[in-house]
Design an enzyme around this catalytic site. Structure first.
Site, PDB file in Angstrom:
ATOM      1  N   GLY A  65       0.501  -1.274   0.015  1.00 61.96           N
ATOM      2  CA  GLY A  65      -0.113   0.147   0.440  1.00 61.96           C
ATOM      3  C   GLY A  65       0.851   1.418   0.337  1.00 61.96           C
ATOM      4  O   GLY A  65       1.729   1.487   0.114  1.00 61.96           O
ATOM      5  N   GLN A  91       3.032  10.306   1.289  1.00 61.48           N
ATOM      6  CA  GLN A  91       4.341   9.308   1.900  1.00 61.48           C
ATOM      7  C   GLN A  91       5.672   9.665   0.722  1.00 61.48           C
ATOM      8  O   GLN A  91       6.457   9.913   0.216  1.00 61.48           O
ATOM      9  CB  GLN A  91       4.297   7.817   1.422  1.00 61.48           C
ATOM     10  N   CYS A 143       6.050  -0.542   7.308  1.00 62.96           N
ATOM     11  CA  CYS A 143       5.383   1.115   6.541  1.00 62.96           C
ATOM     12  C   CYS A 143       6.778   1.275   5.549  1.00 62.96           C
ATOM     13  O   CYS A 143       7.748   0.586   5.971  1.00 62.96           O
ATOM     14  CB  CYS A 143       5.232   2.384   7.329  1.00 62.96           C
ATOM     15  N   LEU A 144       6.839   1.526   4.095  1.00 60.50           N
ATOM     16  CA  LEU A 144       7.506   2.138   2.665  1.00 60.50           C
ATOM     17  C   LEU A 144       8.472   3.191   3.769  1.00 60.50           C
ATOM     18  O   LEU A 144       9.485   3.125   3.661  1.00 60.50           O
ATOM     19  CB  LEU A 144       6.859   2.455   1.290  1.00 60.50           C
ATOM     20  N   HIS A 165      -4.392   1.610   7.612  1.00 60.10           N
ATOM     21  CA  HIS A 165      -2.927   2.580   7.772  1.00 60.10           C
ATOM     22  C   HIS A 165      -3.088   3.422   6.517  1.00 60.10           C
ATOM     23  O   HIS A 165      -2.358   4.338   7.040  1.00 60.10           O
ATOM     24  CB  HIS A 165      -1.949   1.311   7.682  1.00 60.10           C
ATOM     25  N   GLU A 166      -3.159   3.172   5.414  1.00 58.23           N
ATOM     26  CA  GLU A 166      -2.844   4.582   4.401  1.00 58.23           C
ATOM     27  C   GLU A 166      -3.693   5.369   4.471  1.00 58.23           C
ATOM     28  O   GLU A 166      -3.390   6.391   4.249  1.00 58.23           O
ATOM     29  CB  GLU A 166      -3.413   3.263   3.463  1.00 58.23           C
ATOM     30  N   HIS A 177      -2.172   7.817   6.751  1.00 56.97           N
ATOM     31  CA  HIS A 177      -1.639   8.186   6.301  1.00 56.97           C
ATOM     32  C   HIS A 177      -1.710   9.570   6.103  1.00 56.97           C
ATOM     33  O   HIS A 177      -0.969  11.221   5.593  1.00 56.97           O
ATOM     34  CB  HIS A 177      -0.584   7.837   4.941  1.00 56.97           C
TER      35      HIS A 177
HETATM   36 NI    NI Z   1       2.701   3.260   5.449  1.00 58.30          NI
END
Ligand code: NI
Length: 164
Positions: free
Chosen positions: A46, A51, A91-92, A133-134, A137
Site C-alpha cells: 500500500g 508518502q 511501512c515503506l 494504515h493508508e 497516512h
Molecule cells: Ni505506511
C-alpha cells in the site's frame, strides 16, 4: 511512468493532512500509475500520496502476490467499523521496523475509483488493516503513532542510532 521519491520518518511532510481531490483527470491518473510503480518496486502492499510528497487523498493498494489486484482509493471514507484485530505492521516510510497495531477488523468504506466513480467496499483482515494504515497516512499519522509512548520512543531510538 516514473518512480516517485518516498519520504522517510521523521520527515515532517508525513504529518501533513492531505486535501480532497476535487477533479479526477489525467494528472491524477498519472500520479496513481506512478504510485503503483513506486509501490511495486519498493515491495509494498500500500502507498498513500502523502508518502511521495503529494498532498492529496489518494491511496494505491495491492495485497496480491501476483500484482494483479490493484485497488485505487480517492477521497476514501470509512463509514462503518466492527471488531478488533491486531496485526504486525510495517511501512515503506519506516524501513526495517514492524510492530503489532490494534485496528478495526472489518470496515465498510466509500471512495472514488480511478475513473472518479463512487463505490462502496467491505474489507476485512489484511485488506482492512492496509486500508486503515493508508488512510492514517492521509491524516498525517504513522502506525508508530498508534503504539504506546514507550514503544514509540523505543522505535525512535532504534531509528536514531542504527539506521540513518
Ligand atoms: Ni505506511
Amino acid at each position: 511512468m516514473s518512480i516517485l521519491k518516498i519520504l522517510y520518518f521523521p520527515n515532517k511532510l508525513l504529518k501533513k493532512k492531505a486535501s480532497l481531490v476535487s477533479k479526477i483527470d489525467r494528472d491524477i491518473n498519472k500520479i496513481i500509475n506512478d504510485m503503483f510503480e513506486t509501490m511495486y518496486i519498493s515491495k509494498g502492499i500500500g502507498l498513500a500520496a502523502t508518502q511521495v510528497s503529494i498532498n492529496k487523498c489518494i491511496i494505491v493498494i495491492d495485497i496480491s502476490k501476483k500484482h494483479n489486484q490493484q485497488l485505487v482509493l480517492i477521497n476514501p471514507k470509512i463509514i462503518k467499523r466492527t471488531g478488533k484485530i491486531i496485526m504486525e505492521e510495517s511501512c515503506l516510510s519506516i524501513p526495517n521496523i514492524s510492530a503489532p497495531v490494534i485496528r478495526s477488523e472489518k470496515i465498510i468504506l466509500q471512495s472514488l475509483n480511478y475513473y472518479g466513480k463512487l463505490f462502496e467496499l467491505q474489507a476485512e483482515s489484511l485488506l482492512s488493516v492496509c486500508i486503515q494504515h493508508e488512510i492514517d497516512h492521509l491524516n498525517g499519522l504513522l502506525f508508530i503513532d498508534r503504539l504506546s509512548l514507550s514503544k514509540k520512543n523505543y522505535i525512535r531510538n532504534i531509528i536514531n542510532h542504527n539506521l540513518y
